[in-house]
Design a protein around this motif. Sequence first.
Motif, PDB file in Angstrom:
ATOM      1  N   GLY A 362      84.485   0.241  53.695  1.00  0.00           N
ATOM      2  CA  GLY A 362      84.000   1.498  53.161  1.00  0.00           C
ATOM      3  C   GLY A 362      82.520   1.543  52.839  1.00  0.00           C
ATOM      4  O   GLY A 362      82.030   2.559  52.326  1.00  0.00           O
ATOM      5  N   ARG A 363      81.778   0.481  53.145  1.00  0.00           N
ATOM      6  CA  ARG A 363      80.331   0.505  52.888  1.00  0.00           C
ATOM      7  C   ARG A 363      79.601   1.378  53.915  1.00  0.00           C
ATOM      8  O   ARG A 363      78.644   2.072  53.579  1.00  0.00           O
ATOM      9  N   ASN A 364      80.041   1.291  55.158  1.00  0.00           N
ATOM     10  CA  ASN A 364      79.430   2.078  56.230  1.00  0.00           C
ATOM     11  C   ASN A 364      80.544   2.775  57.013  1.00  0.00           C
ATOM     12  O   ASN A 364      81.627   2.215  57.200  1.00  0.00           O
ATOM     13  N   TRP A 365      80.237   3.996  57.505  1.00  0.00           N
ATOM     14  CA  TRP A 365      81.235   4.790  58.205  1.00  0.00           C
ATOM     15  C   TRP A 365      80.682   5.296  59.534  1.00  0.00           C
ATOM     16  O   TRP A 365      79.488   5.606  59.641  1.00  0.00           O
ATOM     17  N   ARG A 366      81.547   5.367  60.534  1.00  0.00           N
ATOM     18  CA  ARG A 366      81.215   5.986  61.821  1.00  0.00           C
ATOM     19  C   ARG A 366      82.228   7.083  62.098  1.00  0.00           C
ATOM     20  O   ARG A 366      83.420   6.940  61.782  1.00  0.00           O
ATOM     21  N   THR A 367      81.787   8.163  62.727  1.00  0.00           N
ATOM     22  CA  THR A 367      82.680   9.271  63.039  1.00  0.00           C
ATOM     23  C   THR A 367      83.478   8.974  64.298  1.00  0.00           C
ATOM     24  O   THR A 367      82.909   8.624  65.341  1.00  0.00           O
ATOM     25  N   ALA A 368      84.793   9.088  64.209  1.00  0.00           N
ATOM     26  CA  ALA A 368      85.681   8.803  65.330  1.00  0.00           C
ATOM     27  C   ALA A 368      85.803  10.025  66.245  1.00  0.00           C
ATOM     28  O   ALA A 368      85.442  11.143  65.872  1.00  0.00           O
ATOM     29  N   ARG A 369      86.313   9.802  67.436  1.00  0.00           N
ATOM     30  CA  ARG A 369      86.611  10.882  68.375  1.00  0.00           C
ATOM     31  C   ARG A 369      87.982  11.471  68.035  1.00  0.00           C
ATOM     32  O   ARG A 369      88.961  10.730  67.908  1.00  0.00           O
ATOM     33  N   LEU A 370      88.065  12.787  67.930  1.00  0.00           N
ATOM     34  CA  LEU A 370      89.349  13.465  67.768  1.00  0.00           C
ATOM     35  C   LEU A 370      89.854  13.861  69.143  1.00  0.00           C
ATOM     36  O   LEU A 370      89.162  14.550  69.893  1.00  0.00           O
ATOM     37  N   GLU A 371      91.043  13.412  69.477  1.00  0.00           N
ATOM     38  CA  GLU A 371      91.608  13.711  70.785  1.00  0.00           C
ATOM     39  C   GLU A 371      92.332  15.052  70.719  1.00  0.00           C
ATOM     40  O   GLU A 371      93.250  15.233  69.933  1.00  0.00           O
ATOM     41  N   GLY A 372      91.920  15.991  71.549  1.00  0.00           N
ATOM     42  CA  GLY A 372      92.493  17.324  71.515  1.00  0.00           C
ATOM     43  C   GLY A 372      93.859  17.409  72.172  1.00  0.00           C
ATOM     44  O   GLY A 372      94.279  16.486  72.879  1.00  0.00           O
ATOM     45  N   PRO A 373      94.577  18.522  71.961  1.00  0.00           N
ATOM     46  CA  PRO A 373      94.142  19.605  71.078  1.00  0.00           C
ATOM     47  C   PRO A 373      94.375  19.283  69.603  1.00  0.00           C
ATOM     48  O   PRO A 373      95.374  18.654  69.259  1.00  0.00           O
ATOM     49  N   VAL A 374      93.413  19.699  68.761  1.00  0.00           N
ATOM     50  CA  VAL A 374      93.580  19.551  67.314  1.00  0.00           C
ATOM     51  C   VAL A 374      94.303  20.799  66.833  1.00  0.00           C
ATOM     52  O   VAL A 374      93.769  21.897  66.903  1.00  0.00           O
ATOM     53  N   GLN A 375      95.533  20.633  66.357  1.00  0.00           N
ATOM     54  CA  GLN A 375      96.382  21.770  66.026  1.00  0.00           C
ATOM     55  C   GLN A 375      96.588  21.905  64.524  1.00  0.00           C
ATOM     56  O   GLN A 375      96.408  20.958  63.766  1.00  0.00           O
ATOM     57  N   ASN A 376      97.015  23.086  64.133  1.00  0.00           N
ATOM     58  CA  ASN A 376      97.221  23.407  62.734  1.00  0.00           C
ATOM     59  C   ASN A 376      98.444  22.674  62.187  1.00  0.00           C
ATOM     60  O   ASN A 376      99.539  22.758  62.739  1.00  0.00           O
ATOM     61  N   LYS A 377      98.240  21.911  61.103  1.00  0.00           N
ATOM     62  CA  LYS A 377      99.335  21.216  60.421  1.00  0.00           C
ATOM     63  C   LYS A 377     100.137  20.352  61.392  1.00  0.00           C
ATOM     64  O   LYS A 377     101.369  20.355  61.385  1.00  0.00           O
ATOM     65  N   ALA A 378      99.402  19.623  62.212  1.00  0.00           N
ATOM     66  CA  ALA A 378     100.000  18.700  63.178  1.00  0.00           C
ATOM     67  C   ALA A 378      99.248  17.381  63.124  1.00  0.00           C
ATOM     68  O   ALA A 378      98.125  17.307  62.612  1.00  0.00           O
ATOM     69  N   LEU A 379      99.849  16.326  63.629  1.00  0.00           N
ATOM     70  CA  LEU A 379      99.141  15.052  63.721  1.00  0.00           C
ATOM     71  C   LEU A 379      97.986  15.182  64.701  1.00  0.00           C
ATOM     72  O   LEU A 379      98.075  15.883  65.702  1.00  0.00           O
ATOM     73  N   THR A 380      96.891  14.483  64.397  1.00  0.00           N
ATOM     74  CA  THR A 380      95.722  14.431  65.264  1.00  0.00           C
ATOM     75  C   THR A 380      95.410  12.969  65.546  1.00  0.00           C
ATOM     76  O   THR A 380      95.310  12.158  64.625  1.00  0.00           O
ATOM     77  N   ARG A 381      95.252  12.636  66.811  1.00  0.00           N
ATOM     78  CA  ARG A 381      94.925  11.263  67.203  1.00  0.00           C
ATOM     79  C   ARG A 381      93.416  11.077  67.183  1.00  0.00           C
ATOM     80  O   ARG A 381      92.662  11.919  67.675  1.00  0.00           O
ATOM     81  N   PHE A 382      92.959   9.944  66.602  1.00  0.00           N
ATOM     82  CA  PHE A 382      91.531   9.624  66.628  1.00  0.00           C
ATOM     83  C   PHE A 382      91.324   8.230  67.209  1.00  0.00           C
ATOM     84  O   PHE A 382      92.214   7.373  67.150  1.00  0.00           O
ATOM     85  N   ASN A 383      90.148   8.018  67.812  1.00  0.00           N
ATOM     86  CA  ASN A 383      89.800   6.742  68.441  1.00  0.00           C
ATOM     87  C   ASN A 383      88.353   6.384  68.141  1.00  0.00           C
ATOM     88  O   ASN A 383      87.498   7.267  67.982  1.00  0.00           O
ATOM     89  N   LEU A 384      88.083   5.093  68.087  1.00  0.00           N
ATOM     90  CA  LEU A 384      86.713   4.610  67.871  1.00  0.00           C
ATOM     91  C   LEU A 384      86.537   3.281  68.593  1.00  0.00           C
ATOM     92  O   LEU A 384      87.386   2.380  68.508  1.00  0.00           O
ATOM     93  N   ASP A 385      85.434   3.144  69.343  1.00  0.00           N
ATOM     94  CA  ASP A 385      85.116   1.883  70.017  1.00  0.00           C
ATOM     95  C   ASP A 385      84.619   0.863  69.010  1.00  0.00           C
ATOM     96  O   ASP A 385      83.827   1.190  68.122  1.00  0.00           O
ATOM     97  N   TRP A 386      85.045  -0.392  69.189  1.00  0.00           N
ATOM     98  CA  TRP A 386      84.660  -1.443  68.243  1.00  0.00           C
ATOM     99  C   TRP A 386      84.607  -2.780  68.958  1.00  0.00           C
ATOM    100  O   TRP A 386      85.494  -3.109  69.756  1.00  0.00           O
ATOM    101  N   VAL A 387      83.561  -3.538  68.680  1.00  0.00           N
ATOM    102  CA  VAL A 387      83.454  -4.915  69.171  1.00  0.00           C
ATOM    103  C   VAL A 387      83.630  -5.850  67.984  1.00  0.00           C
ATOM    104  O   VAL A 387      82.807  -5.869  67.072  1.00  0.00           O
TER     105      VAL A 387
END
Length: 445
Positions: A362-387
């Motif tokens: 929690g010291r540093n944050w990066r914004t993840a990609r939201l995989e569409g479609p982002v729907q109302n009151k539904a689960l949303t998948r997110f992804n982030l590249d990491w080494v």
Amino acid sequence: MQEDLSSGRIRKAPENFLNKDGIKTVLAEAKHGRRDFIRSAFVAAAAGAAVPAALAQGNPVPTEGGDPNILNLPEHSKGLGQGVAAEGYGKPSKFEANVQRRQSPGLTQTTQASVSFAPLQSLFGIITPSGLHFERHHQGWWDIDPSKHRLMINGMVKANKVFTMDEIMRLPSVSRIHFIECGANTAVEWGNVAVPTVQYTHGMVSCSEFTGVPLITLLELAGADLKNGKFVLAEGADGSSMTRTIPMELIKSGEVFVAYPEQGYPLRLIVPGVQGVSWVKYLRRIEVGDKPYAAKDEAVHYIDLQPSGLHRQYTNIQECKSVVTTPSGGQVLLDKGFYNITGLAWSGRGKVKRVDVSVDGGRNWRTARLEGPVQNKALTRFNLDWVWDGKPAIIQSRAMDDTGYVQPTYKQLRAVRGTRSIYHNNAIQSWLVQESGEVKNVQVS
């Protein structure tokens, strides 16, 4: 549960590997963008990755002649497969047999298992397969004959109305994708109990497409007093006679509907964004009234004990929440290098607007990609590249919805709610990646 968690059945993290030269290449090329970043990683790693990948999968190490799994034509490429009709109802591959719901060792128990947790760590996308859908029963489940099931509308109506399933299914229907989450999801974390996997920390949530008839349509057919009727009481036909108060304002919005799903068949209430206990299964009665009903299941259970000693009642909305599903507890990173951090986010107040990911607690944050479609009151998948550099890391996700609400830390949540709650825990989840690659559940305040 002990056997399930210790028998090696938990799926390991994606087996993507880099050797030391590959890591250097990735770090050097990261500035060229995500596609070049990933391409460089795997091109550089191609030779060095083959040996650890083969060992991890229990396969023979490729010799100078090449990988036998490439060079030798497999049986399935030379023969006739099975007929579709032979299986009847479709089933998953036998190689996915370990991807299954797990039973709860706690919560309110009957003589039957009352809860099954969805295997979030093994799912992709946002839709939960019906056979892996989380379930919560207060008196066991029933397979009810739809031809004999009835739904009554009574209370503040012009005339009591009884519907058969055939009559309901003849009416205009809607189909919508929504998440359903138990109010007790992540409950054990309130007590700082570190259950090992995301299936047990967050597995009481699922997301499906539901089809049914808006409840407002049924109320209008019964001549409900929509001006003075402020609430409805929804009652189920199971042995517990589950009853819940639903505000009329949600019903008038058109969001609430009665559906014909697998869980709660043949009829259940769908109340998007509201805790799952209000999605009454085996729905048999809707009563229109002018005040909350304070039914047994909302006066004793699903209430929040505050630091003042008072209880917070009628806590309906499931607030904005997220969790990293890979890498997560019980998984193992088999080597340094590139990984895709992935997870799920949701909000009972609307759409997920942003998800940030931290790998340093929690010291540093990066914004993840939201995989569409982002729907109302539904689960949303997110992804982030990491080494991963092979050093300890603490992975977290923090979601924000389109109302501006930001998912809290445990410190922030407990400052308001205290430490004696059970329900409605939406605090940030933390996963510790150890130098060995093993991933553990930890709590960061």
